[in-house]
Each structure stands twice: as C-alpha cells, then as structure tokens.
Design a protein around this motif. Sequence first.
Motif, PDB file in Angstrom:
ATOM      1  N   TYR A  69       0.868  -1.098  -0.121  1.00 40.41           N
ATOM      2  CA  TYR A  69       0.050   0.038   0.022  1.00 40.41           C
ATOM      3  C   TYR A  69       0.704   1.298  -0.001  1.00 40.41           C
ATOM      4  O   TYR A  69       1.615   1.461   1.036  1.00 40.41           O
ATOM      5  CB  TYR A  69      -0.984  -0.071   1.399  1.00 40.41           C
ATOM      6  CG  TYR A  69      -2.110   0.844   1.136  1.00 40.41           C
ATOM      7  CD1 TYR A  69      -2.870   0.664   0.083  1.00 40.41           C
ATOM      8  CD2 TYR A  69      -2.577   1.755   2.086  1.00 40.41           C
ATOM      9  CE1 TYR A  69      -4.099   1.687   0.072  1.00 40.41           C
ATOM     10  CE2 TYR A  69      -3.526   2.558   2.115  1.00 40.41           C
ATOM     11  CZ  TYR A  69      -4.501   2.329   1.010  1.00 40.41           C
ATOM     12  OH  TYR A  69      -5.463   3.080   0.991  1.00 40.41           O
ATOM     13  N   THR A 111       1.801  -2.914  -6.292  1.00 44.36           N
ATOM     14  CA  THR A 111       1.144  -1.942  -5.364  1.00 44.36           C
ATOM     15  C   THR A 111      -0.167  -1.915  -5.345  1.00 44.36           C
ATOM     16  O   THR A 111      -0.605  -2.129  -6.455  1.00 44.36           O
ATOM     17  CB  THR A 111       1.769  -0.604  -5.554  1.00 44.36           C
ATOM     18  OG1 THR A 111       1.638  -0.365  -6.968  1.00 44.36           O
ATOM     19  CG2 THR A 111       3.111  -0.372  -5.179  1.00 44.36           C
ATOM     20  N   ASP A 112      -0.939  -1.880  -4.381  1.00 42.82           N
ATOM     21  CA  ASP A 112      -2.366  -1.771  -3.976  1.00 42.82           C
ATOM     22  C   ASP A 112      -2.674  -0.249  -3.884  1.00 42.82           C
ATOM     23  O   ASP A 112      -2.380   0.267  -2.578  1.00 42.82           O
ATOM     24  CB  ASP A 112      -2.834  -2.645  -2.894  1.00 42.82           C
ATOM     25  CG  ASP A 112      -4.094  -2.299  -2.287  1.00 42.82           C
ATOM     26  OD1 ASP A 112      -5.030  -1.881  -3.021  1.00 42.82           O
ATOM     27  OD2 ASP A 112      -4.446  -2.693  -1.202  1.00 42.82           O
ATOM     28  N   THR A 121      -2.653  -1.469  -9.267  1.00 41.70           N
ATOM     29  CA  THR A 121      -4.054  -1.715  -9.351  1.00 41.70           C
ATOM     30  C   THR A 121      -4.546  -0.501 -10.074  1.00 41.70           C
ATOM     31  O   THR A 121      -5.930  -0.606 -10.271  1.00 41.70           O
ATOM     32  CB  THR A 121      -4.620  -1.743  -7.970  1.00 41.70           C
ATOM     33  OG1 THR A 121      -4.298  -0.877  -7.123  1.00 41.70           O
ATOM     34  CG2 THR A 121      -4.051  -3.209  -7.338  1.00 41.70           C
ATOM     35  N   VAL A 153     -11.536  -2.243  -1.669  1.00 44.01           N
ATOM     36  CA  VAL A 153     -10.070  -2.424  -1.802  1.00 44.01           C
ATOM     37  C   VAL A 153      -9.903  -3.921  -1.926  1.00 44.01           C
ATOM     38  O   VAL A 153      -8.858  -4.210  -2.656  1.00 44.01           O
ATOM     39  CB  VAL A 153      -9.186  -1.433  -1.039  1.00 44.01           C
ATOM     40  CG1 VAL A 153      -9.674  -2.088   0.363  1.00 44.01           C
ATOM     41  CG2 VAL A 153      -7.915  -1.647  -1.383  1.00 44.01           C
ATOM     42  N   TRP A 154     -10.388  -4.727  -0.977  1.00 42.39           N
ATOM     43  CA  TRP A 154      -9.900  -6.261  -1.161  1.00 42.39           C
ATOM     44  C   TRP A 154     -10.346  -6.932  -2.185  1.00 42.39           C
ATOM     45  O   TRP A 154      -9.661  -7.855  -2.503  1.00 42.39           O
ATOM     46  CB  TRP A 154     -10.298  -6.703   0.235  1.00 42.39           C
ATOM     47  CG  TRP A 154      -9.403  -6.374   1.299  1.00 42.39           C
ATOM     48  CD1 TRP A 154      -9.849  -5.533   2.445  1.00 42.39           C
ATOM     49  CD2 TRP A 154      -8.152  -6.736   1.708  1.00 42.39           C
ATOM     50  NE1 TRP A 154      -8.832  -5.118   3.213  1.00 42.39           N
ATOM     51  CE2 TRP A 154      -7.606  -6.118   2.676  1.00 42.39           C
ATOM     52  CE3 TRP A 154      -7.051  -7.418   0.760  1.00 42.39           C
ATOM     53  CZ2 TRP A 154      -6.172  -6.152   3.090  1.00 42.39           C
ATOM     54  CZ3 TRP A 154      -5.711  -7.470   1.374  1.00 42.39           C
ATOM     55  CH2 TRP A 154      -5.323  -6.840   2.472  1.00 42.39           C
ATOM     56  N   ASP A 164     -10.669  -5.608  -5.154  1.00 40.18           N
ATOM     57  CA  ASP A 164      -9.659  -4.937  -6.073  1.00 40.18           C
ATOM     58  C   ASP A 164      -8.312  -5.513  -6.007  1.00 40.18           C
ATOM     59  O   ASP A 164      -7.653  -6.011  -7.036  1.00 40.18           O
ATOM     60  CB  ASP A 164      -9.836  -3.296  -5.914  1.00 40.18           C
ATOM     61  CG  ASP A 164      -8.787  -2.620  -6.757  1.00 40.18           C
ATOM     62  OD1 ASP A 164      -8.118  -3.200  -7.580  1.00 40.18           O
ATOM     63  OD2 ASP A 164      -8.796  -1.481  -6.302  1.00 40.18           O
ATOM     64  N   ALA A 165      -7.676  -5.409  -4.849  1.00 39.48           N
ATOM     65  CA  ALA A 165      -6.351  -5.917  -4.543  1.00 39.48           C
ATOM     66  C   ALA A 165      -6.120  -7.394  -4.701  1.00 39.48           C
ATOM     67  O   ALA A 165      -5.363  -7.768  -5.465  1.00 39.48           O
ATOM     68  CB  ALA A 165      -5.986  -5.345  -3.034  1.00 39.48           C
ATOM     69  N   ASN A 199      -5.472  -9.040  -7.980  1.00 36.90           N
ATOM     70  CA  ASN A 199      -4.324  -8.945  -8.781  1.00 36.90           C
ATOM     71  C   ASN A 199      -3.721 -10.248  -9.260  1.00 36.90           C
ATOM     72  O   ASN A 199      -2.700 -10.016 -10.128  1.00 36.90           O
ATOM     73  CB  ASN A 199      -3.462  -7.970  -7.851  1.00 36.90           C
ATOM     74  CG  ASN A 199      -2.276  -8.764  -7.245  1.00 36.90           C
ATOM     75  OD1 ASN A 199      -1.147  -8.950  -7.627  1.00 36.90           O
ATOM     76  ND2 ASN A 199      -2.792  -8.826  -5.891  1.00 36.90           N
TER      77      ASN A 199
END
Length: 658
Positions: free
Chosen positions: A14, A50-51, A96, A226-227, A229-230, A233
Amino acid sequence: MKKDTFYITTPIYYPSDKLHIGHAYCTVAADAMARYKRMQGYDVMFLTGTDEHGQKIEQKAQAKGVTPKQYVDDIVAGIKELWRLFNISNDKFIRTTDDYHERAVQKIFRTLYEKGDIYKSHYEGWYCTPCESFWTETQLKDGKCPDCGREVVRSEEEAYFFRLSKYADRLVQYYKDHPGFIEPKSRENEMINNFIKPGLEDLCVSRTSFSWGVPVDFDPKHVVYVWIDALSNYITAMGYGSDDDSLYQKYWPANIHLVGKEIVRFHTIIWPAILMALGLPLPKKVFGHGWLVIGGGKMSKSKGNVVDPVVLCNRYGVDAIRYFLLREIPFGMDGNFTNEALVSRINADLANDLGNLVSRTCGMADRYFGGTLPADREEDALDDELKSLALETRKNVENFMDQMQFSNALNEIWKLISRTNKYIDETMPWALAKDEAKKTRLATVLYNLAECIRIAAILITPFMPSTSPKILATLGLGEEELCWDKAGQWGVLPAQTTFHKGENLFPRIDMAKEIAELEALTGVHTGGDAKAEAVPKAEKKQKETSKTAPDGIISIDDFAKVQLRAAKIISCEPVPKSDKLLKLQLDDGMGGRQVVSGIAQWYTPDQMVGKTVAVVANLKPAKLRGVVSEGMILAATVGDSAHVLFLDDDVPAGSEIR
C-alpha cells in the motif's frame, strides 16, 4: 523439454508512504524462493506490486493538494527503486491503477453479481481507514481495530455485498482436504476459531463515500472495495479477464501467496471464497509470515521506530541485509530487530566465517603456490568427513527451502562453512608448507577448501546473489557455474585451479562505535546492549529475587497465574559473547516466540531443534545479553547440571499444560 512452473507472489504493498524493513523482509524472502526455484530449473513467475486505491490514499492526496494518481506515482517509483536496490528478481510488477487490471476487476465484480453472489444492500458498521477493513462490534479490540489498534469510524452507506457466509463450510472442508494450504499451521487454527466458527458475515464489497477506486461499471456511483480489487491482482496480472490469458493458463494456480500474518484472513477466507464463486482453482499455499518487531512492538511511523532499509543497505551492503533478514528469524514467526543483532551477524557469520574462509584460502594458495595448485594429490581420512558433509549439504538445504524455513537452510550452509574453517585448523596448512615433502598434501588441502567454498557459493546464491559471483571469481569461475546441480558434485574445479584474490567481502565492524553511529544516523534505538556485561541485568535481578523471596506454600490461584504451554523448537543457536546462553525460536501455536535459556553447557543447538518443550508463556519479557527472551523453558536441576523437560513429540504446539 517443458519445465515445471512455479508461481510465487508477495502481497501488493500500500503506497501511502515509504516502505520499511518489514516490507523488504517479505519481498526478499519471496525473491530467495524464486531464485532457488529458477536454479532448480523451474519456469518461475514472481509477482509483486502495489495496491493503490482506497479512502486513505484519497485523503492523503487531498492533504498534499495533488490527485491520488500523482500521489501514488511518486511513492511507487520509490518502491520500484527499493526493489532494484535489494536485487529483487520479480518477473512482473502490477499496479492496481493499471488499465488492464481495472477492466478485469470490473468483469469479476459483474460476473459475481450476475451469479447472485453479490447483491445490493445497506452497510452499517465499523471501518478502519488505515487498514481498509470492515469490522463487526464483536471483532473490535477495546473499541479499536484489532489489526492496527487505531480508531475506527462508524460507516453507513448503500453498498454491494459478497455472500461470504455461503462459503463457510466449503472453506473448512477445503482446509481439511488440503493440509498445508495455510502455513504455519497455527494460522489455520486462527482462521477457523476466530473468524469462521463465530459465523462468517457477508462482506461489504463496494463504497460510495469516496471515489478513488475501480468504478462498478453497471452502477458507477459505487467503487469496488479495496480487497476485491487488490486480491484479484494475482490473476489479473496473468491476463485473467483479458483477451490474452495465456500467462494465467500457464501459471495459475499460484504455488505460494506470501503475506504478512495480519492479512492472512483476507487471503485464506475472502480470496478462496471469491475463487470458489468464480469456479477457479485456489492457490496451493498461503504462507503467513511474522513481523519484524522492535522492543516487542510492530514497526510504525507513528511510534517513530521504522527502520529505513535504504540506510542499512548503503551502510552494510545489500547482501548483508538480505542474509540477516532471512537468517536471524525463523520464517513464520515474529522476530525482534536490533542493530546489535544485525552487526553481530555481519561480524560473526559474514566477516569471520565466510569472508575469512575465502580470504585465508586465497591467501594461502597465493603464498604457497603462487596462486595455482599443482595437479598431484595426497588424500587423508580427514578429507572424507569434509567431502561427505559438503555433498549432503545441498539436499539438507533443499529440504528446508521447500518448507520455507530459510533460517534453517542458511544454518545448514553455515555448518559447512564452519566445518571447512575447522578443517583448516585440523590440517594446519602453514605447518605442511614448511616441509617440501608435504607439498602434495598441502595442495590437496587447499583444493578441498576451494571445493567447499565453491559449493557454499552456489548454495547462498538465492540469499546473497551479488556475493556468490564474487566468491566464484576468486576461484577463477564465472557466473555460469552457479548451477544448483553442481552444488551436489565434488571435483568440479580443475586440479590446477588458479586463485584470484579479490576484495574483502565483509569487513569486520567495531560494534560499540557502530551502534552509536547508526542510532545517531537513523534516530531509532532498537534496544540491546552493545557492551554485554559479565552477568546480564535480567539474570542478576532473577538471582536477587530468588534470594529474597520467602519460602512457602502457594494457593491454586497463585499457580493458575502461570501459563504453561507445549512448544516445538524450530531453531536454536548460541547467543554471541555468552558460553551459557542459547537462543531458541519456538512454535507455541500462538504465532511463535523467542526464548533465551542458560543451557548451553549441557545441550548443543542440534540436540534441541525439533524437540517439544514446556514453556512458561506469560512471563514478562527480559533481555539477556541484549537478546529478548519471551518466556522460560522448564528444566530440572540435578547436581551441577540441568535437564530440559522434553515432552512427547505427539503433543501439539500450543497445547496448554495443566
């Protein structure tokens, strides 16, 4: 011939600020594993990244007066530079904010929605902005985030939810059917007992209170949580959801997701449930490593105890820091970072053991033979033991590497290095050199030393990739000789090997002076005592207490205060500058702990590793010779000797002793 594939990932970091040494710890471990597998002949894919979305980034960018993308661009550039400094060999770096990732995340979200696994509702609960995590009332710890300990805020908004509760039973069954999916084992118990058994709630997977995220394409006022999304990856980086998913088809499922213990639940509960909902294979393993801590607490910028990895690398060299990170702490457990431990490792292991072995051997070859050995040989029984150890070391290292036990793997290599140094003392080349009739034996001794150095240089390559070529260069070999298979062969060097004396690999450091300068440079005091006293303060205090404490019978309430647990010894080594103390790393079923014990007069480290012991688990931490001890193992005193109370190996780590 088609190679077997190996796919390893780090968490995506992050970019709210510069990374610290704890982040480097994880990435260096992944890099060592990736390099090891490449040397074994695997087709490796190593992913990091990177997130970059979320409310915290949006707020920081607003405070700086820049766009969120501008804010993260600067920090991500620094992260990439840090990985270059650390010689990280990642094959891909995902952000991301990459267009292809955002498009794939939208497809994943829509697919889950169309399958009925995502639905719209209303969220009301607690939210930790720094962690980007939702929490229920019962999950809070003293009203604060259970992960970072910071304040949470009440959040109410329209949101989409993922039917996480639907997958609770399937997750538990998957854990049962796939032992080793979550490691260390203690993390699996934590997931089941702390999260699944109390009842999984459906997961909020969108937000409307901020805009910095991937828009839900069929409802644009929402951004993807976000989770979702992240976590996606790991497959979007391989092209999943794009027109070209050839990398996904080739490498998925991942062999190892390497993550910090604080995000294990996202990777072993939420991520597998998402994959199950999508009908995709699950990763083969999620390994949750421990933290680098200072003074028993997690590194935090707010506490002012963050260690800058760039400062350390510039001062001691990248390979020294890589070595320290993976040797000092058994992987999977928390480990206390101190400047004293770092300098001690550099001096003892790198300067004295490895560096001195290479320089002494090259120096003797130059002094006695002008740098080139004669071809004639004269063997001795001493040689057989050395050769046998050298040839079995590679297999021992492989065993530990395959279990992600980096510290133990390095310990095996250093057994060979230590035995090779001892071989010098046993054969006394300086005495052989005085007798012309023993020159053939002298050449044999130096050749054997060179072969052990060559093997050690190959085996340390995953950990110290810049040092290995330098060592091989002293033997007249190029980097093409850094072949894993050749570490299991004897006699690879030509009989008339020519040595080339190189630079001093690891200069010795003045401990007291260095600690003072390092603390002045960084402004961080990591604890420990550079000048160890003859009797540690904690030992003195314990002795004084034992003299003044009154004898007498205690109540059951007094005894109940003592928490005794079974713990398995993962690694053991002497405490520097002490002939009495051993430092033990224990799997106590609760995340691990470090204990220092005064048993070195009666037990060697090899005798302790793998044994199960009883440990006092709630003893106040103390420092012995500057090393933190988080408990005490039980032993019986018989005359002038101590006998450790070993438990049956069938007793699981963490079992309570009553």
